[in-house]
Design a protein around this motif. Structure first.
Motif, mmCIF file in Angstrom:
data_model
loop_
_atom_site.group_PDB
_atom_site.id
_atom_site.type_symbol
_atom_site.label_atom_id
_atom_site.label_comp_id
_atom_site.label_asym_id
_atom_site.label_seq_id
_atom_site.Cartn_x
_atom_site.Cartn_y
_atom_site.Cartn_z
ATOM 1 N N SER A 12 17.985 26.252 3.324
ATOM 2 C CA SER A 12 17.346 25.433 4.363
ATOM 3 C C SER A 12 17.752 23.989 4.249
ATOM 4 C CB SER A 12 15.816 25.518 4.245
ATOM 5 O OG SER A 12 15.387 26.837 4.413
ATOM 6 N N PRO A 13 18.251 23.401 5.329
ATOM 7 C CA PRO A 13 18.468 21.952 5.332
ATOM 8 C C PRO A 13 17.128 21.256 5.513
ATOM 9 C CG PRO A 13 18.974 22.839 7.493
ATOM 10 C CD PRO A 13 18.614 24.016 6.612
ATOM 11 N N ALA A 14 17.072 20.007 5.131
ATOM 12 C CA ALA A 14 15.834 19.242 5.373
ATOM 13 C C ALA A 14 15.660 19.058 6.876
ATOM 14 C CB ALA A 14 15.912 17.881 4.689
ATOM 15 N N GLN A 67 3.125 18.468 6.300
ATOM 16 C CA GLN A 67 2.181 17.556 6.944
ATOM 17 C C GLN A 67 2.673 17.107 8.314
ATOM 18 O OE1 GLN A 67 1.274 14.260 4.346
ATOM 19 N NE2 GLN A 67 0.706 15.580 2.626
ATOM 20 N N ALA A 68 3.979 17.200 8.520
ATOM 21 C CA ALA A 68 4.543 16.779 9.802
ATOM 22 C C ALA A 68 4.387 17.835 10.882
ATOM 23 C CB ALA A 68 6.021 16.427 9.636
ATOM 24 N N LEU A 69 4.198 19.076 10.489
ATOM 25 C CA LEU A 69 4.210 20.161 11.467
ATOM 26 C C LEU A 69 3.150 20.014 12.567
ATOM 27 C CD1 LEU A 69 5.422 22.760 12.484
ATOM 28 C CD2 LEU A 69 4.050 24.022 10.785
ATOM 29 N N PRO A 70 1.885 19.721 12.249
ATOM 30 C CA PRO A 70 0.906 19.570 13.337
ATOM 31 C C PRO A 70 1.281 18.464 14.318
ATOM 32 C CG PRO A 70 -0.201 19.722 11.208
ATOM 33 C CD PRO A 70 1.251 19.572 10.919
ATOM 34 N N HIS A 71 1.890 17.402 13.822
ATOM 35 C CA HIS A 71 2.279 16.301 14.703
ATOM 36 C C HIS A 71 3.455 16.702 15.602
ATOM 37 C CE1 HIS A 71 -0.431 13.336 13.009
ATOM 38 N NE2 HIS A 71 -0.117 13.792 11.813
ATOM 39 N N GLY A 127 7.970 11.330 11.773
ATOM 40 C CA GLY A 127 9.153 10.682 11.216
ATOM 41 C C GLY A 127 8.854 9.921 9.941
ATOM 42 N N ALA A 128 7.671 9.308 9.872
ATOM 43 C CA ALA A 128 7.288 8.573 8.669
ATOM 44 C C ALA A 128 7.070 9.523 7.496
ATOM 45 C CB ALA A 128 6.022 7.764 8.931
ATOM 46 N N ILE A 129 6.507 10.681 7.763
ATOM 47 C CA ILE A 129 6.304 11.680 6.705
ATOM 48 C C ILE A 129 7.650 12.100 6.124
ATOM 49 C CG2 ILE A 129 5.568 14.068 6.293
ATOM 50 C CD1 ILE A 129 3.285 13.485 8.351
ATOM 51 N N PHE A 130 8.629 12.343 6.997
ATOM 52 C CA PHE A 130 9.973 12.688 6.507
ATOM 53 C C PHE A 130 10.598 11.505 5.768
ATOM 54 C CE2 PHE A 130 10.201 15.666 10.371
ATOM 55 C CZ PHE A 130 9.768 16.757 9.626
ATOM 56 N N HIS A 131 10.466 10.309 6.344
ATOM 57 C CA HIS A 131 11.111 9.121 5.766
ATOM 58 C C HIS A 131 10.630 8.858 4.349
ATOM 59 C CE1 HIS A 131 12.937 5.105 5.690
ATOM 60 N NE2 HIS A 131 11.807 4.669 5.167
ATOM 61 N N TYR A 132 9.344 8.984 4.134
ATOM 62 C CA TYR A 132 8.783 8.693 2.813
ATOM 63 C C TYR A 132 8.712 9.923 1.919
ATOM 64 C CZ TYR A 132 7.630 4.015 4.429
ATOM 65 O OH TYR A 132 7.711 2.720 4.899
ATOM 66 N N ARG A 133 9.305 11.014 2.377
ATOM 67 C CA ARG A 133 9.411 12.238 1.577
ATOM 68 C C ARG A 133 8.049 12.750 1.114
ATOM 69 N NH1 ARG A 133 14.735 13.058 0.974
ATOM 70 N NH2 ARG A 133 16.117 11.238 1.029
ATOM 71 N N GLU A 169 0.833 -1.197 0.000
ATOM 72 C CA GLU A 169 0.000 0.000 0.000
ATOM 73 C C GLU A 169 0.872 1.253 0.000
ATOM 74 O OE1 GLU A 169 -2.759 -0.008 3.188
ATOM 75 O OE2 GLU A 169 -3.852 -1.772 2.455
ATOM 76 N N PRO A 170 0.358 2.369 -0.522
ATOM 77 C CA PRO A 170 1.139 3.617 -0.527
ATOM 78 C C PRO A 170 1.465 4.055 0.908
ATOM 79 C CG PRO A 170 -0.760 3.794 -1.982
ATOM 80 C CD PRO A 170 -0.941 2.531 -1.209
ATOM 81 N N PRO A 171 2.626 4.675 1.109
ATOM 82 C CA PRO A 171 2.994 5.130 2.448
ATOM 83 C C PRO A 171 1.939 6.018 3.104
ATOM 84 C CG PRO A 171 4.885 5.269 0.996
ATOM 85 C CD PRO A 171 3.716 4.915 0.134
ATOM 86 N N ALA A 172 1.289 6.868 2.329
ATOM 87 C CA ALA A 172 0.293 7.776 2.901
ATOM 88 C C ALA A 172 -0.843 7.001 3.568
ATOM 89 C CB ALA A 172 -0.262 8.711 1.830
ATOM 90 N N GLU A 173 -1.226 5.874 2.969
ATOM 91 C CA GLU A 173 -2.310 5.074 3.560
ATOM 92 C C GLU A 173 -1.845 4.389 4.839
ATOM 93 O OE1 GLU A 173 -4.148 2.432 0.795
ATOM 94 O OE2 GLU A 173 -4.341 3.968 -0.768
#
Length: 276
Positions: free
Chosen positions: A271-273, A196-200, A185-191, A154-158
């Protein structure tokens, strides 16, 4: 090994059963990286024949077996059998702890990990006693399985979306914080889009309970993502928190450049990632 020692600290943090000094000494021995000593203590407690403490001693002995070096497949299986017997005996704290360890064995201790079996144990634990500390500790472990080990077609987003749904079960601040960090961390890992990571990250920081290194990284991630989104006030807040709370952090030079940039005193710095 760190997992078992960390779980020993979790047991010491709250009573599992009516315990005497021997039980506490056994858990302290595990937390102090002395599993052989712990096994002897727990064996002595069991030999004393007190039902109120014997079951917890059986749990402690099984935990110690997982980290007594060298660890063999036969030793891991013997520990697994002890945990399985305890988990089937009821729903008290000892049984819940045993089920947690069944999940950890399937996830990490087998020569060939079994993510599906680990997920089944963690889900059963969460559904049986969601408010227990063992169920709360299982939530982020299950989230890691959902994201990185289960249904990889399945796609990472799912997969990340399934992990996010576990927030409905997270009742303790530490559980919520850990889960938010897993998702970020998963959002960063799967680019995926980094915003989308900011609220978390913000939610994890609000919950607290972050280890020092994790907290410093989270401040930088929030600040960088806030700056990229044009939220200058929020970016400044977290850059300044890093400078104030971590005076020796190696990122001070970059952070001071960022603050000067926000003040319009120098050109923008590339900006670095964000650090996952």
């Amino acid at each position: 090994m760190r997992i078992a020692f960390g779980m020993a600290a979790l047991v010491l943090g709250g009573a599992v059963a009516a315990r005497g000094a021997g039980l506490a000494d056994g858990w302290r021995a595990i937390a102090g990286y002395q599993p052989e000593v712990a096994r002897k203590i727990f064996a002595q407690v069991q030999a004393a024949g007190q039902p109120a403490t014997a079951r917890e001693a059986r749990l402690g002995e099984a935990v110690a077996m997982l980290v007594t070096q060298p660890v063999s497949d036969a030793q891991t299986e013997a520990a697994r059998e002890k945990f399985a017997a305890l988990a089937d005996e009821g729903r008290d704290d000892v049984a819940l702890a045993a089920r947690f360890y069944l999940g950890r064995i399937a996830q990490h201790h087998l020569s060939r990990p079994n993510p599906a079996a680990a997920a089944r144990e963690f889900r059963a634990l969460i559904e049986q006693q969601p408010a227990s500390r063992w169920a709360q500790a299982a939530i982020s472990r299950l989230a890691l399985l959902e994201v990185y080990a289960l249904q990889l077609d399945e796609p990472p987003a799912e997969r990340i979306a399934r992990a996010e749904k576990l927030l409905a079960w997270a009742q303790q601040p530490a559980a919520r914080s850990e889960l938010h960090l897993v998702v970020a961390g998963a959002i960063f890992h799967y680019r995926l889009p980094a915003q989308q990571a900011l609220p978390h990250l913000l939610a994890a920081e609000r919950e607290g309970n972050l280890e020092l290194i994790t907290r410093a990284d989270t401040y930088v991630q929030i600040a960088e993502l806030s700056r990229a989104a044009g939220n200058v006030a929020q970016a400044r807040t977290f850059y300044e928190k890093l400078l104030r709370e971590f005076p020796r952090d190696q990122r001070h030079y970059l952070v001071r450049q960022r603050l000067m940039e926000l003040d319009g005193k120098q050109p923008a710095v590339a900006s670095p990632a964000p650090t996952p």
